[in-house]
Design a protein around this motif. Structure first.
Motif, mmCIF file in Angstrom:
data_model
loop_
_atom_site.group_PDB
_atom_site.id
_atom_site.type_symbol
_atom_site.label_atom_id
_atom_site.label_comp_id
_atom_site.label_asym_id
_atom_site.label_seq_id
_atom_site.Cartn_x
_atom_site.Cartn_y
_atom_site.Cartn_z
ATOM 1 N N ASP A 1 52.463 56.558 27.893
ATOM 2 C CA ASP A 1 52.219 57.302 26.958
ATOM 3 C C ASP A 1 52.631 58.737 27.185
ATOM 4 O OD1 ASP A 1 51.565 54.864 25.727
ATOM 5 O OD2 ASP A 1 49.803 55.045 25.314
ATOM 6 N N ASP B 1 56.750 57.366 25.239
ATOM 7 C CA ASP B 1 55.999 56.381 24.020
ATOM 8 C C ASP B 1 56.213 57.215 23.181
ATOM 9 O OD1 ASP B 1 52.886 56.630 23.764
ATOM 10 O OD2 ASP B 1 53.729 57.512 21.744
ATOM 11 N N GLU C 1 59.747 53.265 25.785
ATOM 12 C CA GLU C 1 59.312 52.474 25.083
ATOM 13 C C GLU C 1 59.650 52.500 23.434
ATOM 14 O OE1 GLU C 1 55.230 51.606 26.674
ATOM 15 O OE2 GLU C 1 54.673 53.815 25.283
HETATM 16 MG MG MG Z 1 50.447 52.824 23.542
#
Ligand code: MG
Ligand code: C2E
Ligand code: MG
Ligand code: MG
Length: 288
Positions: free
Chosen positions: A181, A203, A237
């Motif tokens: 993150d 993140d 991600e």
């Molecule tokens: Mg997370």
């Protein structure tokens, strides 16, 4: 709850606190029960090299199937496990389960890719964390290089000596370290320099609106530049569209993880993924 002139906010606040405390304690009891009666399992989300599309590793994510309440997400119960201290036995279980899975995959002839495991601050500041992990690796006869530990910025932010020492020990054990993150916490550049890191994870909040929000673009570009200059890998991600993937690749992002490729899946699906033509041959090295 802020005070107000009416004078009844205190009562409201107390009721609120009581309700929350009740929820917290009943979840704590359920979690203890869940550990005893094995209601947890791990799913795995594959990670890919952004240019070749080749699978390079997986992230282990915990799942809780409650017998009456059904699926309860980790965003809900991990914080309770953290503040109640249950994260230690739960964390030990997660690490053992992940190691057992790698061992099984090795026996099935899958290539030796690393498993990323999420570790919370409470685990990281535990004096026995590294020793426990070393024992588990030893038990399954696995080298540290099969494990990647994901920590959030808040886990190292206070610069607590024990967290620092544990991270150094992990590094010496050959374990990879990534910051999860990245960009959502408040870690400073000095942290990046001080800790033996291998990877930054952008993140998914920044990836989501990447195509429409210039601020997110700025953060992503800065993160990639930062990773470059500190010689770290960078993975994005929450990548859900081809546009996002193409953009990230053009910016120099190394790896991707997200629904565009695969949701977190049961272990047998990971085996099938490796057996698809593109991944049929083991990569000679798992680039990190
Ligand atoms: Mg997370
Ligand atoms: P995280 O480590 O940042 O994990 C990424 C989360 O994003 C996961 O949610 C994953 O399922 C989800 N995700 C991945 N790709 C996409 C996508 O393309 N779109 C969307 N919308 N979501 C995507 P999950 O599994 O619910 O986990 C949430 C958080 O709970 C994790 O965030 C992590 O902080 C924590 N967590 C999960 N498993 C564990 C664990 O084993 N131990 C610890 N300490 N924390 C865990
Ligand atoms: Mg993670
Ligand atoms: Mg994350």
């Amino acid at each position: 709850q802020a005070k107000n002139q009416e004078g009844n906010s205190y009562q409201y606040c107390t009721q609120d606190l009581t309700a929350n405390a009740f929820k917290f304690f009943s979840m704590e009891i359920s979690l203890k029960q869940a550990l005893k009666s094995s209601q947890f399992h791990l799913v795995y989300q594959p990670q890919f090299d952004i240019s070749s599309g080749r699978m390079i590793g997986v992230e282990a994510l915990i799942r809780w199937q409650h017998p009456e309440q059904g699926y309860i997400g980790p965003d809900v119960f991990i914080p309770v496990a953290e503040s109640s201290g249950l994260i230690k036995p739960l964390g030990d279980w997660i690490i053992s389960a992940a190691c057992q899975q790698i061992k099984y995959w090795d026996e099935q002839g899958l290539p030796a890719f690393p498993i990323a495991i999420n570790v919370s601050r409470r685990q990281l500041v535990d004096h026995r964390f590294c020793e426990n992990l070393r024992d588990t690796l030893h038990f399954y006869a696995l080298p540290g290089s099969r494990i990647e530990i994901e920590i959030t910025e808040s886990a190292i932010i206070d610069n607590e000596e024990i967290a620092y020492q544990n991270l150094r020990k992990l590094h010496e054990m050959g374990i990879y370290l990534s910051i999860d993150d990245f960009g959502t916490g408040h870690s400073s550049l000095i942290n990046l320099k001080r800790f033996p890191l291998d990877k930054l994870k952008i993140d998914r909040d920044f990836v989501r609106d990447l195509m429409i929000d210039q601020n997110d673009v700025a953060i992503i570009k800065a993160t990639i530049a930062l990773a470059r200059s500190f010689n770290l890998k960078v993975i994005a991600e929450g990548v859900e569209t081809q546009e996002q993937r193409d953009y990230l690749r053009d910016q120099g992002c190394d790896q991707v993880q997200g629904y565009l490729y695969s949701k977190p899946v049961m272990p047998d699906v990971i085996e099938q993924l490796w057996n698809t033509p593109q991944h049929g041959t083991a990569p000679s090295s798992c680039s990190h």
